[in-house]
Scaffold this motif. Structure first.
Motif, PDB file in Angstrom:
ATOM      1  N   THR A  20      25.030 -15.556   1.817  1.00 30.88           N
ATOM      2  CA  THR A  20      24.694 -14.191   2.212  1.00 30.88           C
ATOM      3  C   THR A  20      25.486 -13.201   1.358  1.00 30.88           C
ATOM      4  N   VAL A  21      24.847 -12.116   0.937  1.00 33.62           N
ATOM      5  CA  VAL A  21      25.540 -11.069   0.191  1.00 33.62           C
ATOM      6  C   VAL A  21      26.554 -10.399   1.124  1.00 33.62           C
ATOM      7  N   ASP A 119      19.696  -8.451 -10.387  1.00 32.30           N
ATOM      8  CA  ASP A 119      18.784  -9.223  -9.532  1.00 32.30           C
ATOM      9  C   ASP A 119      17.658  -9.841 -10.352  1.00 32.30           C
ATOM     10  N   ARG A 123      17.092 -13.879 -10.922  1.00 36.41           N
ATOM     11  CA  ARG A 123      15.866 -14.508 -10.414  1.00 36.41           C
ATOM     12  C   ARG A 123      15.113 -15.200 -11.543  1.00 36.41           C
ATOM     13  N   PRO A 131      16.563 -13.082  -3.505  1.00 42.81           N
ATOM     14  CA  PRO A 131      17.348 -12.006  -4.123  1.00 42.81           C
ATOM     15  C   PRO A 131      18.517 -12.578  -4.921  1.00 42.81           C
ATOM     16  N   VAL A 172      16.788  -4.142  -4.586  1.00 41.98           N
ATOM     17  CA  VAL A 172      17.150  -5.484  -4.124  1.00 41.98           C
ATOM     18  C   VAL A 172      17.936  -5.415  -2.814  1.00 41.98           C
ATOM     19  N   ALA A 176      17.467  -7.714   0.362  1.00 43.74           N
ATOM     20  CA  ALA A 176      18.435  -8.803   0.521  1.00 43.74           C
ATOM     21  C   ALA A 176      19.052  -8.796   1.919  1.00 43.74           C
ATOM     22  N   ARG A 177      19.358  -9.979   2.391  1.00 42.31           N
ATOM     23  CA  ARG A 177      20.100 -10.118   3.647  1.00 42.31           C
ATOM     24  C   ARG A 177      21.580  -9.952   3.308  1.00 42.31           C
ATOM     25  N   TYR A 178      22.234  -8.971   3.899  1.00 41.83           N
ATOM     26  CA  TYR A 178      23.654  -8.791   3.596  1.00 41.83           C
ATOM     27  C   TYR A 178      24.421  -8.324   4.825  1.00 41.83           C
TER      28      TYR A 178
END
Length: 663
Positions: A20-21, A119, A123, A131, A172, A176-178
């Protein structure tokens, strides 16, 4: 890790057990830099550290973002079809393909288009839709401090695509999940009243009572004595330079000049002090590096006075104990990252040697970020940017150690409403133990998808389709269908299928490798890379064809190297000369790195050691001329390596071998 508190522990757990970010933030003095340095020493992930400016990169022990990713400084309109990594060489692509954790320090100064470029590059390199290509990012910084430097014409180009010039407005970061983890224990300041005051300045909510408390430190006509080491923090570089020059000129006695020694690649914007440093006895100076000796006599930001200059030695009196510190030239290194086997190593691409001092009657607020001062004169009456006043005031360890050059008015405390809105909304992103477990489970799902991600294989396969005509259909095509219905229950069955196909393909490549070595070294090198990738993936898939998928097993297997077996095969094809000496050099390097407590790549890269084994340099001059060595490393390591070469040659040639002179 030192000074580990619950927030730091949570951040550390996220970085070790998820991808996770993580946005790690906190007030000035809460230990963000300490956390970064501890993480570099303890993380098991393959990581790189970058920062937006040269000075920030050197302080963080990394590279600038633009240098690491070879980016232009011009604004870039976000595009899903561009290939900014197209000009990368093979080594750069392999390095990024192996990257697991990217740490960006001083993230408050990074523009959103820069993050979108990173990003897109990752990728493309990883052939992944996640991401950042699945690479975990640790973003360190305080948005209440210095903001991105962006000219009006640049913002005119980017404005249609981004709501603000900050990293959190990147496209991004919208996907993104952060998580946002805030460090809240202040180590720098001990007075609660001062901590509360700084917090109000940070949040642009300063009360009249706090403003009165702050302005009590306005002392009209205050002039420190020579024995009272105050540093002035000001908004403009020209003001700081003028103050330092005037004070130096007004000192009696002779002026001494110290010239820096610059070798290799060391960018000018990263110079830690003057290339021509002018000092006099009585000059007020600031140390610009931490003392690496066991005594730890000085640190970056420590103020003192020059008491004696003797040749190439400077004596500085610093501290209440009137202790003199002997100061001699030290070296800063400009590191670069490169792939070494399956790990990411650091190598020294340039150095800057100079006295670790700079004149310190004055410094700009911008250059003071990250430093701490016991006594400072603050001038923020001409603040012109978001966060300037907060950065300046928060450099001080105590309210008593601060003197204001001019009174501070509420309008001097400039804040960006966009940052205030984000900080308020982002409080919901602070994770708890339950969310950590959810993110650990998502990381396992990601690794499972990576086990069957054959996207990187497609790029490596282009030149060998005639040898492996069915590989694209039997592996890549099937994997794309399988990953759409991915689950751990079907992983063993899928692994068994892919294992058979991969082993057959690798056998075919081995059969054709002798022909390719004779045909073209470049083609043989590409085949070598393809085989290494296949062997690594076979090692993973073979295990999971017989065992249920588990994160710990995947990560442990991913660390295994296939090079020993594969390189011994290449030796038979004369692809790596003097293999025995090369292995001796690898062993020596590991021991030397352990003794110095540095990464092996900072001694020599594997590529450089392979060249040494091939060239067999007989003298320090020849040794120095090998790419990746240079005069400095030749002098440091030559007396160890050249005897190893001599002994190796004697073993090959017998007792009558000619004696080789070290010089």
């Amino acid at each position: 890790m030192t000074e580990m508190n619950p927030a730091m522990q949570l951040a550390y757990d996220y970085l070790e057990s998820t991808n996770t970010v993580v946005f790690l933030t906190g007030k000035a003095g809460t230990g963000k830099t300490t956390f970064l340095q501890n993480l570099r020493q303890t993380s098991k992930k393959k990581l790189a550290v970058v920062a937006p400016t040269g000075v920030a990169a050197i302080n963080a022990g990394g590279m600038t973002i633009h240098s690491f990713f070879q980016l232009s400084f011009a604004p870039v309109i976000p595009s899903g079809t561009a290939q900014p990594e197209a000009h990368y060489n093979t080594e750069k692509k392999e390095l990024l393909a192996n990257l697991e954790l990217l740490i960006i320090d001083e993230i408050s100064m990074v523009r959103p288009d820069v993050l979108d470029q990173i990003d897109l590059i990752l990728r493309n390199i990883k052939a992944s839709h996640f991401p950042f290509g699945g690479v975990q990012l640790l973003l360190i910084g305080d948005l209440s401090q210095l903001s991105p430097i962006i000219r009006e014409e640049e913002w005119g180009i980017l404005r249609p695509y981004y709501a603000t010039p900050y990293f959190f407005s990147s496209q991004v970061m919208q996907k993104a999940r952060y998580v946002r983890i805030e460090l809240d224990h202040v180590f720098r300041q001990k007075e609660q009243a001062f901590v509360d005051l700084l917090n109000e300045v940070r949040n642009q909510t300063i009360s009249k009572a706090s403003l009165d408390l702050l302005n009590a430190r306005y002392l009209p006509g205050f002039r420190p004595t020579a024995a009272d080491p105050y540093i002035t923090l000001t908004t403009h570089n020209g003001i700081a330079q003028k103050v330092n020059e005037e004070f130096l000129q007004n000192l009696p006695g002779s002026e001494y000049e110290f010239a820096a020694t610059i070798q290799g690649d060391f960018p000018k914007d990263a110079y830690p002090t003057d290339t021509s440093l002018k000092l006099k006895i009585g000059a007020q100076v600031m140390f610009v590096k931490n003392d690496s000796s066991a005594e730890k006599l000085y640190y970056n930001g420590k103020i003192g006075t020059v008491t004696l200059i003797d040749g190439n030695s400077v004596y500085v009196n610093s501290g209440a104990d009137d202790k003199e510190i002997l100061v001699e030239p030290v070296e800063w290194t400009n590191i670069k990252y490169q792939l070494e086997g399956e790990t990411i190593g650091e190598t020294n691409s340039g150095s800057f040697a100079q006295m670790p001092l700079k004149l310190a009657w004055a410094i700009t607020i911008h250059k003071s970020q990250g430093l701490s001062f016991d006594k400072a004169i603050i001038d923020v009456a001409e603040s012109f940017a978001h966060g300037q006043a907060y950065v300046a005031l928060s450099r001080c360890r105590s309210l008593a150690g601060m003197v204001l050059r001019n009174p501070v008015a509420a309008h001097n405390i400039i804040g960006d409403p966009a940052v205030a809105r984000f900080n308020e909304q982002a409080k919901a992103l602070q994770p708890n133990a339950e969310q950590l477990q959810q993110d650990i489970a998502l990381y396992e799902q990601y690794l499972l998808s990576e086990l069957f991600n054959f996207g990187p294989l497609q790029a490596k396969l282009q030149e060998f389709k005639s040898i492996l005509p069915d590989l694209e259909k039997d592996i890549i095509g099937v994997a794309e269908k399988f990953t759409k219905q991915l689950n751990a229950g079907r992983s063993m069955q899928a692994a068994a299928y892919f294992l058979d196909k991969l082993q057959a393909s690798t056998t075919l490549l081995y059969q054709n490798l002798p022909f390719m070595v004779d045909q073209s070294k470049e083609r043989a090198a590409k085949a070598d890379q393809l085989i290494v990738w296949l062997l690594n993936r076979i090692g993973l898939i073979e295990y999971f064809s017989q065992n249920p998928f588990a994160t710990a097993a995947y990560l442990a297997l991913a660390q295994d190297k296939v090079y020993t077996h594969h390189r011994s095969y290449l030796k038979a094809l004369n692809a790596l000369p003097n293999e025995e000496l090369y292995q001796q050099l690898i062993t020596w390097r590991e021991q030397e790195a352990a003794a110095q407590k540095i990464m092996p790549g900072m001694v020599f890269t594997e590529k450089t050691l392979a060249t040494i084994a091939e060239k067999l340099p007989a003298t320090l001059k020849n040794f120095s001329g090998i790419k990746g060595v240079g005069p400095q490393k030749a002098a440091q390591y030559g007396p160890h390596i050249i005897p190893m070469i001599r002994n190796y040659q004697q073993q090959l040639q017998g007792p009558a071998a000619e004696q080789v002179s070290l010089f």
